[in-house]
Design a protein around this motif. Structure first.
Motif, PDB file in Angstrom:
ATOM      1  N   LYS A   4       0.857  -1.183   0.000  1.00 42.33           N
ATOM      2  CA  LYS A   4       0.000   0.000   0.000  1.00 42.33           C
ATOM      3  C   LYS A   4       0.895   1.235   0.000  1.00 42.33           C
ATOM      4  CE  LYS A   4      -3.706   2.106   2.698  1.00 42.33           C
ATOM      5  NZ  LYS A   4      -4.577   1.934   3.869  1.00 42.33           N
ATOM      6  N   LYS A   5       0.530   2.244  -0.807  1.00 41.16           N
ATOM      7  CA  LYS A   5       1.293   3.484  -0.866  1.00 41.16           C
ATOM      8  C   LYS A   5       0.607   4.541  -0.009  1.00 41.16           C
ATOM      9  CE  LYS A   5       3.243   6.861  -4.021  1.00 41.16           C
ATOM     10  NZ  LYS A   5       3.282   7.349  -5.407  1.00 41.16           N
ATOM     11  N   VAL A   6       1.390   5.162   0.879  1.00 43.38           N
ATOM     12  CA  VAL A   6       0.891   6.235   1.733  1.00 43.38           C
ATOM     13  C   VAL A   6       1.909   7.372   1.695  1.00 43.38           C
ATOM     14  CG1 VAL A   6       0.203   6.893   4.056  1.00 43.38           C
ATOM     15  CG2 VAL A   6      -0.265   4.575   3.248  1.00 43.38           C
ATOM     16  N   LEU A   7       1.496   8.507   1.150  1.00 38.37           N
ATOM     17  CA  LEU A   7       2.343   9.702   1.095  1.00 38.37           C
ATOM     18  C   LEU A   7       3.737   9.434   0.529  1.00 38.37           C
ATOM     19  CD1 LEU A   7       1.384  11.304   4.521  1.00 38.37           C
ATOM     20  CD2 LEU A   7       0.515  11.919   2.260  1.00 38.37           C
ATOM     21  N   GLY A   8       3.819   8.695  -0.557  1.00 39.90           N
ATOM     22  CA  GLY A   8       5.084   8.453  -1.237  1.00 39.90           C
ATOM     23  C   GLY A   8       5.913   7.305  -0.697  1.00 39.90           C
ATOM     24  N   THR A   9       5.464   6.655   0.358  1.00 40.08           N
ATOM     25  CA  THR A   9       6.181   5.509   0.930  1.00 40.08           C
ATOM     26  C   THR A   9       5.344   4.260   0.712  1.00 40.08           C
ATOM     27  OG1 THR A   9       7.141   6.926   2.627  1.00 40.08           O
ATOM     28  CG2 THR A   9       7.217   4.559   3.020  1.00 40.08           C
ATOM     29  N   TRP A  10       6.015   3.182   0.338  1.00 38.75           N
ATOM     30  CA  TRP A  10       5.336   1.904   0.102  1.00 38.75           C
ATOM     31  C   TRP A  10       5.458   1.036   1.336  1.00 38.75           C
ATOM     32  CZ3 TRP A  10       2.499   1.066  -4.198  1.00 38.75           C
ATOM     33  CH2 TRP A  10       2.659   1.968  -5.242  1.00 38.75           C
ATOM     34  N   PHE A  11       4.352   0.444   1.743  1.00 35.68           N
ATOM     35  CA  PHE A  11       4.319  -0.392   2.940  1.00 35.68           C
ATOM     36  C   PHE A  11       3.894  -1.811   2.602  1.00 35.68           C
ATOM     37  CE2 PHE A  11       3.654   3.905   4.492  1.00 35.68           C
ATOM     38  CZ  PHE A  11       4.535   3.957   5.560  1.00 35.68           C
ATOM     39  N   LEU A  12       4.538  -2.768   3.243  1.00 36.65           N
ATOM     40  CA  LEU A  12       4.111  -4.156   3.191  1.00 36.65           C
ATOM     41  C   LEU A  12       3.176  -4.339   4.372  1.00 36.65           C
ATOM     42  CD1 LEU A  12       4.392  -6.930   1.870  1.00 36.65           C
ATOM     43  CD2 LEU A  12       6.331  -7.367   3.357  1.00 36.65           C
ATOM     44  N   MET A  13       1.928  -4.679   4.083  1.00 38.67           N
ATOM     45  CA  MET A  13       0.885  -4.742   5.101  1.00 38.67           C
ATOM     46  C   MET A  13       0.420  -6.176   5.306  1.00 38.67           C
ATOM     47  SD  MET A  13       0.308  -1.393   5.629  1.00 38.67           S
ATOM     48  CE  MET A  13      -1.279  -1.357   6.435  1.00 38.67           C
ATOM     49  N   ASP A  14       0.104  -6.504   6.555  1.00 33.19           N
ATOM     50  CA  ASP A  14      -0.534  -7.772   6.897  1.00 33.19           C
ATOM     51  C   ASP A  14      -1.825  -7.408   7.603  1.00 33.19           C
ATOM     52  OD1 ASP A  14      -1.142 -10.389   7.352  1.00 33.19           O
ATOM     53  OD2 ASP A  14       0.300 -10.661   8.973  1.00 33.19           O
ATOM     54  N   LYS A  15      -2.935  -7.556   6.903  1.00 32.94           N
ATOM     55  CA  LYS A  15      -4.241  -7.063   7.351  1.00 32.94           C
ATOM     56  C   LYS A  15      -4.125  -5.557   7.518  1.00 32.94           C
ATOM     57  CE  LYS A  15      -5.516 -11.473   9.047  1.00 32.94           C
ATOM     58  NZ  LYS A  15      -5.562 -12.394  10.092  1.00 32.94           N
ATOM     59  N   GLU A  16      -4.257  -5.017   8.693  1.00 23.91           N
ATOM     60  CA  GLU A  16      -4.124  -3.564   8.897  1.00 23.91           C
ATOM     61  C   GLU A  16      -2.821  -3.192   9.608  1.00 23.91           C
ATOM     62  OE1 GLU A  16      -6.158  -1.236   7.581  1.00 23.91           O
ATOM     63  OE2 GLU A  16      -7.117  -2.947   6.629  1.00 23.91           O
ATOM     64  N   GLU A  17      -1.906  -4.142   9.738  1.00 27.71           N
ATOM     65  CA  GLU A  17      -0.652  -3.920  10.448  1.00 27.71           C
ATOM     66  C   GLU A  17       0.496  -3.724   9.461  1.00 27.71           C
ATOM     67  OE1 GLU A  17       2.112  -6.552  13.403  1.00 27.71           O
ATOM     68  OE2 GLU A  17      -0.060  -6.631  13.678  1.00 27.71           O
ATOM     69  N   ILE A  18       1.317  -2.712   9.692  1.00 30.74           N
ATOM     70  CA  ILE A  18       2.481  -2.449   8.844  1.00 30.74           C
ATOM     71  C   ILE A  18       3.593  -3.427   9.226  1.00 30.74           C
ATOM     72  CG2 ILE A  18       4.294  -0.796   8.283  1.00 30.74           C
ATOM     73  CD1 ILE A  18       2.235   1.430   8.826  1.00 30.74           C
ATOM     74  N   VAL A  19       4.113  -4.118   8.215  1.00 24.96           N
ATOM     75  CA  VAL A  19       5.203  -5.067   8.444  1.00 24.96           C
ATOM     76  C   VAL A  19       6.548  -4.397   8.184  1.00 24.96           C
ATOM     77  CG1 VAL A  19       6.205  -7.258   7.699  1.00 24.96           C
ATOM     78  CG2 VAL A  19       3.720  -7.008   7.847  1.00 24.96           C
ATOM     79  N   GLU A  20       6.642  -3.655   7.066  1.00 27.43           N
ATOM     80  CA  GLU A  20       7.896  -3.018   6.669  1.00 27.43           C
ATOM     81  C   GLU A  20       7.584  -1.868   5.728  1.00 27.43           C
ATOM     82  OE1 GLU A  20      11.709  -2.477   7.168  1.00 27.43           O
ATOM     83  OE2 GLU A  20      11.001  -4.444   7.796  1.00 27.43           O
ATOM     84  N   SER A  21       8.494  -0.900   5.631  1.00 27.00           N
ATOM     85  CA  SER A  21       8.312   0.211   4.698  1.00 27.00           C
ATOM     86  C   SER A  21       9.438   0.219   3.678  1.00 27.00           C
ATOM     87  CB  SER A  21       8.261   1.544   5.444  1.00 27.00           C
ATOM     88  OG  SER A  21       9.502   1.810   6.061  1.00 27.00           O
ATOM     89  N   TYR A  22       9.129   0.717   2.476  1.00 33.29           N
ATOM     90  CA  TYR A  22      10.081   0.737   1.372  1.00 33.29           C
ATOM     91  C   TYR A  22       9.974   2.052   0.619  1.00 33.29           C
ATOM     92  CZ  TYR A  22      10.173  -4.206   2.381  1.00 33.29           C
ATOM     93  OH  TYR A  22      10.280  -5.403   3.038  1.00 33.29           O
ATOM     94  N   GLY A  23      11.074   2.477   0.019  1.00 36.62           N
ATOM     95  CA  GLY A  23      11.104   3.727  -0.723  1.00 36.62           C
ATOM     96  C   GLY A  23      10.535   3.628  -2.116  1.00 36.62           C
TER      97      GLY A  23
END
Length: 51
Positions: A4-23
């Motif tokens: 999921k992309k939020v404000l220019g940062t890509w996140f690996l999500m598990d349900k509604e929990e953030i697992v890791e962030s990527y550029g």
């Protein structure tokens, strides 16, 4: 899991929990691929041997 992309940062999500962030989207997609694959790569074997 999904990305999921939020404000220019890509996140690996598990349900509604953030697992890791990527550029970049590519990094996030590769991380998602790594969570879904069922086989062991040569990189995985080498990394285990070094650690």
């Amino acid at each position: 899991m999904y990305i999921k992309k939020v404000l220019g940062t890509w996140f690996l999500m598990d349900k509604e929990e953030i697992v890791e962030s990527y550029g970049t989207r590519e990094e996030a997609e590769l991380a998602l691929f790594d969570t879904r694959r069922t086989w062991t790569s040569l990189y995985d074997l080498e990394k285990r041997r070094v650690d």
